[in-house]
Design an enzyme around this catalytic site. Structure first.
Site, short mmCIF file in Angstrom:
data_model
loop_
_atom_site.label_atom_id
_atom_site.label_comp_id
_atom_site.label_asym_id
_atom_site.label_seq_id
_atom_site.Cartn_x
_atom_site.Cartn_y
_atom_site.Cartn_z
N SER A 1 0.88 -1.18 0.00
CA SER A 1 0.00 0.00 0.00
C SER A 1 0.92 1.22 0.00
O SER A 1 2.09 1.10 0.38
CB SER A 1 -0.85 0.01 1.28
OG SER A 1 -1.50 1.26 1.46
N TYR B 1 -2.32 0.21 10.84
CA TYR B 1 -2.35 -0.14 9.41
C TYR B 1 -1.00 0.17 8.76
O TYR B 1 -0.44 -0.66 8.04
CB TYR B 1 -3.47 0.63 8.71
CG TYR B 1 -3.66 0.23 7.26
CD1 TYR B 1 -4.27 -0.97 6.92
CD2 TYR B 1 -3.24 1.07 6.23
CE1 TYR B 1 -4.46 -1.33 5.58
CE2 TYR B 1 -3.41 0.72 4.90
CZ TYR B 1 -4.03 -0.48 4.58
OH TYR B 1 -4.21 -0.84 3.25
N1 LIG Z 1 -8.81 0.15 -1.00
C1 LIG Z 1 -7.71 0.88 -1.01
O1 LIG Z 1 -7.78 2.12 -1.19
C2 LIG Z 1 -6.35 0.22 -0.83
C3 LIG Z 1 -5.20 1.00 -1.02
C4 LIG Z 1 -3.96 0.41 -0.85
C5 LIG Z 1 -3.86 -0.91 -0.49
N2 LIG Z 1 -4.98 -1.65 -0.29
C6 LIG Z 1 -4.80 -3.06 0.08
O2 LIG Z 1 -5.28 -3.87 -0.98
C7 LIG Z 1 -5.75 -5.11 -0.47
C8 LIG Z 1 -7.16 -5.34 -0.98
O3 LIG Z 1 -7.99 -4.33 -0.43
P1 LIG Z 1 -9.39 -3.90 -1.05
O4 LIG Z 1 -9.52 -2.46 -0.77
O5 LIG Z 1 -9.56 -4.42 -2.41
O6 LIG Z 1 -10.36 -4.61 0.02
P2 LIG Z 1 -11.56 -5.64 -0.12
O7 LIG Z 1 -12.09 -5.81 1.26
O8 LIG Z 1 -12.50 -5.21 -1.18
O9 LIG Z 1 -10.84 -7.00 -0.56
C9 LIG Z 1 -10.27 -7.89 0.37
C10 LIG Z 1 -10.93 -9.26 0.23
O10 LIG Z 1 -10.36 -10.14 1.19
C11 LIG Z 1 -11.41 -10.88 1.81
N3 LIG Z 1 -10.95 -11.29 3.14
C12 LIG Z 1 -10.83 -10.52 4.26
N4 LIG Z 1 -10.35 -11.25 5.28
C13 LIG Z 1 -10.17 -12.50 4.79
C14 LIG Z 1 -9.69 -13.71 5.37
N5 LIG Z 1 -9.31 -13.77 6.65
N6 LIG Z 1 -9.62 -14.82 4.59
C15 LIG Z 1 -10.01 -14.78 3.28
N7 LIG Z 1 -10.47 -13.66 2.68
C16 LIG Z 1 -10.55 -12.54 3.44
C17 LIG Z 1 -12.59 -9.92 1.87
O11 LIG Z 1 -13.82 -10.60 2.02
C18 LIG Z 1 -12.45 -9.24 0.51
O12 LIG Z 1 -13.12 -9.95 -0.50
C19 LIG Z 1 -5.62 -5.00 1.05
O13 LIG Z 1 -4.43 -5.62 1.47
C20 LIG Z 1 -5.55 -3.51 1.31
O14 LIG Z 1 -4.86 -3.22 2.50
C21 LIG Z 1 -6.23 -1.12 -0.46
#
Ligand SMILES: NC(=O)c1ccc[n+]([C@@H]2O[C@H](COP(=O)([O-])OP(=O)(O)OC[C@H]3O[C@@H](n4cnc5c(N)ncnc54)[C@H](O)[C@@H]3O)[C@@H](O)[C@H]2O)c1
Length: 260
Positions: free
Chosen positions: A142, A155
């Protein structure tokens, strides 16, 4: 011809947001893909993507569930070339001063078990198959793995830890396996949830007010990126075109590092 013709990947946490976008783009580039996902509704939606996807419902913080996902992916598609991890939980920018004393330990454990521990378990489960195929791992970092302010203390610390795992694991598993990361910036259309231990689990980052304008105004490229905007970075790192690249992280964030 696709960049990933004949390749097999496993996406952990690929049921929504960035992971789901990457799953669809991997299929478009010719890959077959297993998805380990906790949420049953998201699993049902993934199943509609067709025969190039196999879905395993389970918890990425369990080594057994990760092993089951690796086994099912290899049984279905014959091999494993790439592990990608997308699981994440957010602290909604909560500073240390606002985390109650009696909840701090639980909040730390929840954040690190999910954001760091699950990545370690997924890697542990997948490495035997990745060694056989000469494959690679791609962890999701991230901008919070590089700069302050886009998360709270927990985080940001967890994403710095993921960045550390990319570098150390790349060192440990060369020459058989490559390990890299993608560091997305703030992204539209995701469902990133908050920490249960401090009462944030009903919040989803995707519902944040004015998110599109907020993201555009913060990035030098004036972009509000969507999940598929990050997919090219994962595709490149998984492809044979990146065969000489390990221990590196692609910052897919609209240029946060040159904001000044
Ligand atoms: N959304 C943002 O702006 C952003 C920015 C930078 C980094 N990220 C990172 O990107 C990654 C994806 O984030 P996102 O925003 O797409 O979130 P999201 O919640 O849409 O996707 C994460 C997925 O993981 C699943 N999940 C959660 N816990 C779980 C577990 N214990 N076992 C199996 N599945 C599980 C959730 O149900 C979900 O489908 C994360 O690591 C997040 O920290 C997100």
């Amino acid at each position: 011809m696709g960049w990933l013709d004949g390749k097999v990947a496993l996406a952990v946490g690929g049921g929504s947001g960035i992971g789901r976008g990457v799953v669809e783009e991997f299929m478009r580039e010719g890959a077959s893909i297993g998805v380990l996902e906790l949420n049953p509704d998201k699993c049902a939606e993934l199943c509609e993507l067709g025969p190039d996807v196999t879905v395993i419902q389970g918890d990425a913080t369990s080594l057994e569930d990760n092993k089951r996902a690796v086994q099912k992916t290899v049984e279905t598609f014959g091999r494993l070339d790439t592990l990608m991890t997308f699981v994440g939980i957010f602290d909604f920018y909560t500073p240390l001063s606002k985390i109650p004393e009696d909840k701090l330990k639980a909040a730390f454990d929840e954040t690190f078990e999910t954001n760091v521990g699950s990545y370690l378990l997924s890697a542990k489960a997948a490495l035997p198959e990745l060694k056989k195929s000469g494959g690679s791992i791609i962890f999701t970092v991230s901008t919070s793995g590089f700069y302050p302010g886009r998360g709270g203390i927990l985080y940001v610390a967890s994403k710095f830890a993921v960045r550390g795992m990319v570098i150390q694991l790349a060192h440990e598993v060369a020459p058989e396996v490559r390990v890299n990361g993608v560091a997305p910036g703030g992204t539209m259309s995701t469902d990133l949830r908050g920490l249960k231990s401090i009462g944030l689990n009903q919040r989803s980052l995707g519902n944040a007010p004015n998110r599109e304008d907020d993201l555009r105004s913060r990035t030098p490229l004036r972009l509000a990126m969507r999940p598929k905007d990050h997919a090219g970075a994962y595709i490149y790192l998984a492809s044979d075109r990146a065969r000489g690249i390990t221990g590196m992280i692609i910052n897919s964030d609209g240029g946060i590092g040159v904001r000044g």
